[in-house]
Design a protein around this motif. Structure first.
Motif, mmCIF file in Angstrom:
data_model
loop_
_atom_site.group_PDB
_atom_site.id
_atom_site.type_symbol
_atom_site.label_atom_id
_atom_site.label_comp_id
_atom_site.label_asym_id
_atom_site.label_seq_id
_atom_site.Cartn_x
_atom_site.Cartn_y
_atom_site.Cartn_z
ATOM 1 N N ARG A 1 0.789 -1.126 0.085
ATOM 2 C CA ARG A 1 -0.198 0.116 -0.001
ATOM 3 C C ARG A 1 0.828 1.239 -0.087
ATOM 4 O O ARG A 1 0.607 2.182 -0.796
ATOM 5 N N HIS A 2 1.962 1.172 0.863
ATOM 6 C CA HIS A 2 2.938 2.344 1.028
ATOM 7 C C HIS A 2 3.389 2.706 -0.377
ATOM 8 O O HIS A 2 3.510 4.023 -0.857
ATOM 9 N N ALA A 3 4.052 1.499 -1.279
ATOM 10 C CA ALA A 3 4.781 1.809 -2.359
ATOM 11 C C ALA A 3 3.700 2.400 -3.280
ATOM 12 O O ALA A 3 4.076 3.084 -4.086
ATOM 13 N N ARG A 4 2.494 1.750 -3.380
ATOM 14 C CA ARG A 4 1.329 2.240 -4.262
ATOM 15 C C ARG A 4 1.054 3.566 -4.148
ATOM 16 O O ARG A 4 0.792 4.501 -5.048
ATOM 17 N N ILE A 5 0.728 3.932 -2.823
ATOM 18 C CA ILE A 5 0.653 5.638 -2.473
ATOM 19 C C ILE A 5 1.570 6.321 -2.965
ATOM 20 O O ILE A 5 1.277 7.276 -3.667
ATOM 21 N N ASN A 6 2.922 5.873 -2.668
ATOM 22 C CA ASN A 6 4.028 6.624 -3.424
ATOM 23 C C ASN A 6 4.022 6.773 -4.926
ATOM 24 O O ASN A 6 4.448 7.873 -5.448
ATOM 25 N N GLU A 7 3.724 5.743 -5.428
ATOM 26 C CA GLU A 7 3.701 5.751 -6.949
ATOM 27 C C GLU A 7 2.616 6.583 -7.420
ATOM 28 O O GLU A 7 2.935 7.332 -8.456
ATOM 29 N N LEU A 8 1.445 6.605 -6.919
ATOM 30 C CA LEU A 8 0.157 7.371 -7.040
ATOM 31 C C LEU A 8 0.582 9.001 -6.961
ATOM 32 O O LEU A 8 0.389 9.613 -7.827
ATOM 33 N N ASN A 9 1.120 9.398 -5.909
ATOM 34 C CA ASN A 9 1.691 10.369 -5.556
ATOM 35 C C ASN A 9 2.792 11.067 -6.481
ATOM 36 O O ASN A 9 2.633 12.254 -6.863
ATOM 37 N N GLN A 10 3.536 10.244 -7.014
ATOM 38 C CA GLN A 10 4.847 10.631 -8.061
ATOM 39 C C GLN A 10 3.981 10.853 -9.226
ATOM 40 O O GLN A 10 4.235 11.848 -10.013
ATOM 41 N N GLN A 11 2.883 9.938 -9.535
ATOM 42 C CA GLN A 11 2.069 10.439 -10.991
ATOM 43 C C GLN A 11 1.329 11.535 -10.929
ATOM 44 O O GLN A 11 1.344 12.376 -11.656
ATOM 45 N N HIS A 12 0.674 11.810 -9.778
ATOM 46 C CA HIS A 12 0.024 13.188 -9.400
ATOM 47 C C HIS A 12 1.043 14.213 -9.493
ATOM 48 O O HIS A 12 0.559 15.165 -10.463
ATOM 49 N N ASN A 13 2.016 14.323 -8.887
ATOM 50 C CA ASN A 13 3.011 15.343 -9.133
ATOM 51 C C ASN A 13 3.531 15.443 -10.517
ATOM 52 O O ASN A 13 3.566 16.657 -11.154
ATOM 53 N N ASP A 14 3.716 14.399 -11.256
ATOM 54 C CA ASP A 14 3.965 14.623 -12.651
ATOM 55 C C ASP A 14 2.996 15.187 -13.364
ATOM 56 O O ASP A 14 3.275 15.999 -14.316
ATOM 57 N N LEU A 15 1.624 14.728 -13.207
ATOM 58 C CA LEU A 15 0.706 15.472 -13.970
ATOM 59 C C LEU A 15 0.525 16.812 -13.578
ATOM 60 O O LEU A 15 0.122 17.611 -14.529
ATOM 61 N N LEU A 16 0.586 17.151 -12.266
ATOM 62 C CA LEU A 16 0.698 18.663 -11.967
ATOM 63 C C LEU A 16 1.812 19.446 -12.702
ATOM 64 O O LEU A 16 1.406 20.626 -13.173
ATOM 65 N N ARG A 17 2.933 18.826 -12.619
ATOM 66 C CA ARG A 17 3.983 19.605 -13.506
ATOM 67 C C ARG A 17 3.659 19.817 -14.837
ATOM 68 O O ARG A 17 3.988 20.842 -15.504
ATOM 69 N N GLN A 18 3.115 18.794 -15.537
ATOM 70 C CA GLN A 18 2.820 18.728 -16.809
ATOM 71 C C GLN A 18 1.718 20.066 -17.181
ATOM 72 O O GLN A 18 1.677 20.553 -18.171
ATOM 73 N N LEU A 19 0.752 19.928 -16.156
ATOM 74 C CA LEU A 19 -0.159 20.864 -16.255
ATOM 75 C C LEU A 19 0.243 22.234 -16.134
ATOM 76 O O LEU A 19 -0.076 23.025 -17.036
ATOM 77 N N ASP A 20 1.003 22.592 -15.251
ATOM 78 C CA ASP A 20 1.716 23.717 -15.245
ATOM 79 C C ASP A 20 2.582 24.129 -16.260
ATOM 80 O O ASP A 20 2.454 25.292 -16.972
ATOM 81 N N GLU A 21 3.409 23.345 -17.011
ATOM 82 C CA GLU A 21 3.916 23.471 -18.188
ATOM 83 C C GLU A 21 3.221 23.776 -19.450
ATOM 84 O O GLU A 21 3.447 24.764 -20.224
ATOM 85 N N GLU A 22 2.238 23.097 -19.505
ATOM 86 C CA GLU A 22 0.923 23.152 -20.476
ATOM 87 C C GLU A 22 0.309 24.699 -20.460
ATOM 88 O O GLU A 22 0.381 25.424 -21.425
ATOM 89 N N LYS A 23 0.174 24.910 -19.208
ATOM 90 C CA LYS A 23 -0.660 26.359 -19.083
ATOM 91 C C LYS A 23 0.566 27.394 -19.202
ATOM 92 O O LYS A 23 0.134 28.684 -19.835
ATOM 93 N N GLU A 24 1.572 27.261 -18.979
ATOM 94 C CA GLU A 24 2.810 28.309 -19.303
ATOM 95 C C GLU A 24 2.827 28.494 -20.707
ATOM 96 O O GLU A 24 3.032 29.446 -21.301
ATOM 97 N N GLN A 25 2.956 27.069 -21.478
ATOM 98 C CA GLN A 25 3.015 27.102 -23.104
ATOM 99 C C GLN A 25 2.085 27.774 -23.666
ATOM 100 O O GLN A 25 2.099 28.648 -24.658
ATOM 101 N N GLU A 26 0.705 27.660 -23.057
ATOM 102 C CA GLU A 26 -0.695 28.293 -23.572
ATOM 103 C C GLU A 26 -0.375 29.726 -23.405
ATOM 104 O O GLU A 26 -0.690 30.486 -24.289
ATOM 105 N N LYS A 27 0.150 30.107 -22.148
ATOM 106 C CA LYS A 27 0.181 31.724 -22.093
ATOM 107 C C LYS A 27 1.179 32.262 -22.969
ATOM 108 O O LYS A 27 0.798 33.313 -23.789
ATOM 109 N N MET A 28 2.238 31.651 -23.288
ATOM 110 C CA MET A 28 3.249 32.117 -24.107
ATOM 111 C C MET A 28 2.715 32.037 -25.767
ATOM 112 O O MET A 28 2.950 32.890 -26.518
#
Length: 152
Positions: A73-100
């Motif tokens: 469970r701990h490993a799976r939670i860490n994996e899901l948190n990592q995926q969530h953080n990666d998606l948030l980072r991608q979203l921020d990059e996409e928003k920045e690119q859209e603004k540019m």
């Protein structure tokens, strides 16, 4: 031929650690060994209980969940948190690119409008010069030629 002499497993003397940072560093150095022992000895307390005991924290509750299940469970939670953080980072990059891109479109539109205005000014100046030359040529001759070029 003599066999290779190696140090066998030795007991590590535990010393009392007062500083919280030192305690965490020591724990991180021993973590893999602690987790290995925790997964081998299934009847022993959970990994969390061992970590809490090592860090000097009291165990909040005694649960009956198998340590391997907890570890999964701990490993799976860490994996899901990592995926969530990666998606948030991608979203921020996409928003920045859209603004540019929006800013570039705005600048391009302004540049196009300025260029269109400059071309119109140049066209008007060109027509005025041709008409001047045509009028000057007509004044020097007796017959006035018709105006071929007209302003918009």
């Amino acid at each position: 031929m003599a066999g290779k002499k190696t140090k066998r497993r030795q007991k590590i003397e535990m010393k009392k650690i007062e500083n919280e940072d030192d305690r965490l560093i020591t724990f991180s150095k021993r973590r893999s060994g602690i987790y290995k022992k925790a997964t081998i000895h299934l009847c022993q307390p959970s990994v969390k209980a061992i970590a809490n005991r090592f860090l000097g924290m009291s165990q909040l509750h005694n649960d009956n969940i198998h340590p391997l299940v907890k570890a999964y469970r701990h490993a799976r939670i860490n994996e899901l948190n990592q995926q969530h953080n990666d998606l948030l980072r991608q979203l921020d990059e996409e928003k920045e690119q859209e603004k540019m891109l929006k800013q570039m479109r705005r600048l391009n539109l302004q540049e196009l409008l300025q260029l269109d205005s400059a071309v119109d000014d140049l066209h008007q100046t060109f027509l005025a010069k041709i008409n001047e030359k045509t009028a000057a040529a007509a004044a020097s001759s007796s017959v006035a030629p018709p105006m071929y070029f007209h302003n918009k």
